[in-house]
Design a protein around this motif. Structure first.
Motif, PDB file in Angstrom:
ATOM      1  N   ALA A  61      14.288  21.908  -3.751  1.00 27.12           N
ATOM      2  CA  ALA A  61      13.404  20.847  -3.252  1.00 27.12           C
ATOM      3  C   ALA A  61      14.235  19.722  -2.646  1.00 27.12           C
ATOM      4  N   LEU A  62      15.252  19.291  -3.365  1.00 25.49           N
ATOM      5  CA  LEU A  62      16.093  18.193  -2.882  1.00 25.49           C
ATOM      6  C   LEU A  62      16.803  18.574  -1.587  1.00 25.49           C
ATOM      7  N   LEU A  63      17.302  19.809  -1.510  1.00 16.64           N
ATOM      8  CA  LEU A  63      17.976  20.268  -0.294  1.00 16.64           C
ATOM      9  C   LEU A  63      17.040  20.216   0.916  1.00 16.64           C
ATOM     10  N   HIS A  64      15.795  20.651   0.726  1.00 19.60           N
ATOM     11  CA  HIS A  64      14.840  20.660   1.824  1.00 19.60           C
ATOM     12  C   HIS A  64      14.416  19.244   2.207  1.00 19.60           C
ATOM     13  N   TYR A  65      14.189  18.385   1.214  1.00 18.80           N
ATOM     14  CA  TYR A  65      13.852  16.991   1.515  1.00 18.80           C
ATOM     15  C   TYR A  65      14.965  16.336   2.334  1.00 18.80           C
ATOM     16  N   ARG A  66      16.199  16.540   1.906  1.00 17.61           N
ATOM     17  CA  ARG A  66      17.325  15.897   2.588  1.00 17.61           C
ATOM     18  C   ARG A  66      17.528  16.454   3.990  1.00 17.61           C
ATOM     19  N   GLN A  67      17.271  17.746   4.179  1.00 20.05           N
ATOM     20  CA  GLN A  67      17.396  18.323   5.511  1.00 20.05           C
ATOM     21  C   GLN A  67      16.338  17.746   6.445  1.00 20.05           C
ATOM     22  N   GLY A  68      15.106  17.624   5.944  1.00 20.89           N
ATOM     23  CA  GLY A  68      14.045  17.003   6.740  1.00 20.89           C
ATOM     24  C   GLY A  68      14.362  15.557   7.060  1.00 20.89           C
ATOM     25  N   GLN A  69      14.896  14.848   6.087  1.00 17.76           N
ATOM     26  CA  GLN A  69      15.289  13.452   6.283  1.00 17.76           C
ATOM     27  C   GLN A  69      16.374  13.331   7.346  1.00 17.76           C
ATOM     28  N   LYS A  70      17.350  14.217   7.278  1.00 18.70           N
ATOM     29  CA  LYS A  70      18.453  14.202   8.240  1.00 18.70           C
ATOM     30  C   LYS A  70      17.950  14.413   9.665  1.00 18.70           C
ATOM     31  N   ILE A  71      17.041  15.374   9.841  1.00 17.50           N
ATOM     32  CA  ILE A  71      16.508  15.666  11.179  1.00 17.50           C
ATOM     33  C   ILE A  71      15.690  14.483  11.700  1.00 17.50           C
ATOM     34  N   ALA A  72      14.855  13.907  10.846  1.00 16.04           N
ATOM     35  CA  ALA A  72      14.043  12.762  11.259  1.00 16.04           C
ATOM     36  C   ALA A  72      14.923  11.591  11.690  1.00 16.04           C
ATOM     37  N   GLU A  73      16.031  11.399  10.987  1.00 16.60           N
ATOM     38  CA  GLU A  73      16.969  10.332  11.360  1.00 16.60           C
ATOM     39  C   GLU A  73      17.643  10.649  12.687  1.00 16.60           C
ATOM     40  N   GLN A  74      17.977  11.919  12.915  1.00 18.72           N
ATOM     41  CA  GLN A  74      18.653  12.319  14.150  1.00 18.72           C
ATOM     42  C   GLN A  74      17.804  12.039  15.383  1.00 18.72           C
ATOM     43  N   ILE A  75      16.478  12.230  15.255  1.00 16.97           N
ATOM     44  CA  ILE A  75      15.601  12.029  16.415  1.00 16.97           C
ATOM     45  C   ILE A  75      14.923  10.661  16.379  1.00 16.97           C
ATOM     46  N   SER A  76      15.358   9.819  15.440  1.00 18.02           N
ATOM     47  CA  SER A  76      14.822   8.450  15.310  1.00 18.02           C
ATOM     48  C   SER A  76      13.306   8.439  15.143  1.00 18.02           C
ATOM     49  N   ASP A  77      12.798   9.394  14.371  1.00 15.94           N
ATOM     50  CA  ASP A  77      11.366   9.466  14.094  1.00 15.94           C
ATOM     51  C   ASP A  77      11.111   8.773  12.757  1.00 15.94           C
ATOM     52  N   SER A  78      10.874   7.468  12.834  1.00 16.02           N
ATOM     53  CA  SER A  78      10.785   6.671  11.614  1.00 16.02           C
ATOM     54  C   SER A  78       9.567   7.015  10.760  1.00 16.02           C
ATOM     55  N   VAL A  79       8.443   7.358  11.394  1.00 17.54           N
ATOM     56  CA  VAL A  79       7.236   7.664  10.617  1.00 17.54           C
ATOM     57  C   VAL A  79       7.401   8.960   9.827  1.00 17.54           C
ATOM     58  N   THR A  80       7.911  10.006  10.494  1.00 18.34           N
ATOM     59  CA  THR A  80       8.190  11.253   9.770  1.00 18.34           C
ATOM     60  C   THR A  80       9.176  11.006   8.642  1.00 18.34           C
ATOM     61  N   LEU A  81      10.180  10.194   8.905  1.00 17.68           N
ATOM     62  CA  LEU A  81      11.160   9.842   7.882  1.00 17.68           C
ATOM     63  C   LEU A  81      10.492   9.147   6.706  1.00 17.68           C
ATOM     64  N   ALA A  82       9.560   8.243   6.995  1.00 23.75           N
ATOM     65  CA  ALA A  82       8.881   7.493   5.938  1.00 23.75           C
ATOM     66  C   ALA A  82       8.098   8.412   5.012  1.00 23.75           C
ATOM     67  N   PHE A  83       7.399   9.392   5.574  1.00 29.18           N
ATOM     68  CA  PHE A  83       6.609  10.299   4.745  1.00 29.18           C
ATOM     69  C   PHE A  83       7.508  11.192   3.884  1.00 29.18           C
TER      70      PHE A  83
END
Length: 216
Positions: free
Chosen positions: A66-88
């Protein structure tokens, strides 16, 4: 996500992950936002899939995955500067850290979530974020701040008729006041409020709520 449907849902998410992770699919999408590049849209979807995978792994009891997947999603959202996706993603990641007794990391996640969603004018999820902030500060023994966030959560969740979060927050407040050094009358008040939520919603949790009511 339901336990009985996990094999099917797991396979669906795996297929979605394979599709979204393929660079060749950049232009194979429907997007009303013409300002968003196809690559960024695909990566946004990919971040969302990792988020869902994280939730599924958490429900399955596999915290490491779970943590690995959350962090991967977080990393991608940060890479594309998608703050809303990052927030969720960080909203759920903060809840994960609370369960792991890592309240300092949880606090950073939830503060960031509240800041981003408030700026974006996305209010409804803030009810849950405020509840989590209440839990964080309660674990930090900062009761006045905990109550402030719990009350904010009730206000927002009442506005949007979010019965699930109202149920959770009333439960936390009941347990908060069950402490003999606090206020038994308040514990009874919030336990009754929680019973009312069960009567007007489809939530099936009478056993635990009645237990809190009897304790109060």
């Amino acid at each position: 996500m339901h336990v009985k449907d996990w094999p099917e849902e797991y396979n669906c998410l795996n297929k979605a992950l394979e599709t979204a992770g393929n660079d060749a699919n950049n232009k194979k999408s429907w997007n009303a936002d013409t300002l968003t590049k196809p690559w960024a849209l695909r990566m946004k979807v990919l971040a969302g899939i990792y988020h869902l995978f994280g939730n599924m792994m958490l429900q399955a009891g596999n915290r490491e995955e779970a943590l690995l997947h959350y962090r991967q999603g977080q990393k991608i959202a940060e890479q594309i500067s998608d703050s809303v996706t990052l927030a969720f993603i960080q909203l759920d990641l903060g809840a994960f850290y609370i369960d792991m007794i890592n309240v300092d990391s949880a606090l950073i996640m939830e503060q960031n979530t509240i800041r981003i969603l408030t700026r974006a004018g996305i209010i409804q999820p803030l009810g849950y974020a405020n509840t989590l902030m209440g839990k964080i500060y309660q674990k930090k023994f900062k009761d006045s701040l905990a109550l402030q966030y719990y009350y904010n959560a009730l206000k927002i969740s009442t506005r949007f008729q979010n019965y699930t979060n109202l149920h959770g927050t009333f439960g936390y407040l009941t347990k908060f006041y069950l402490n003999p050094k606090k206020n038994t009358d308040s514990a009874i008040y919030y336990a009754r409020k929680n019973l009312n939520i069960l009567h007007v919603s489809a939530i099936q949790d009478f056993a635990s709520v009645y237990t809190d009511f009897v304790k109060a």
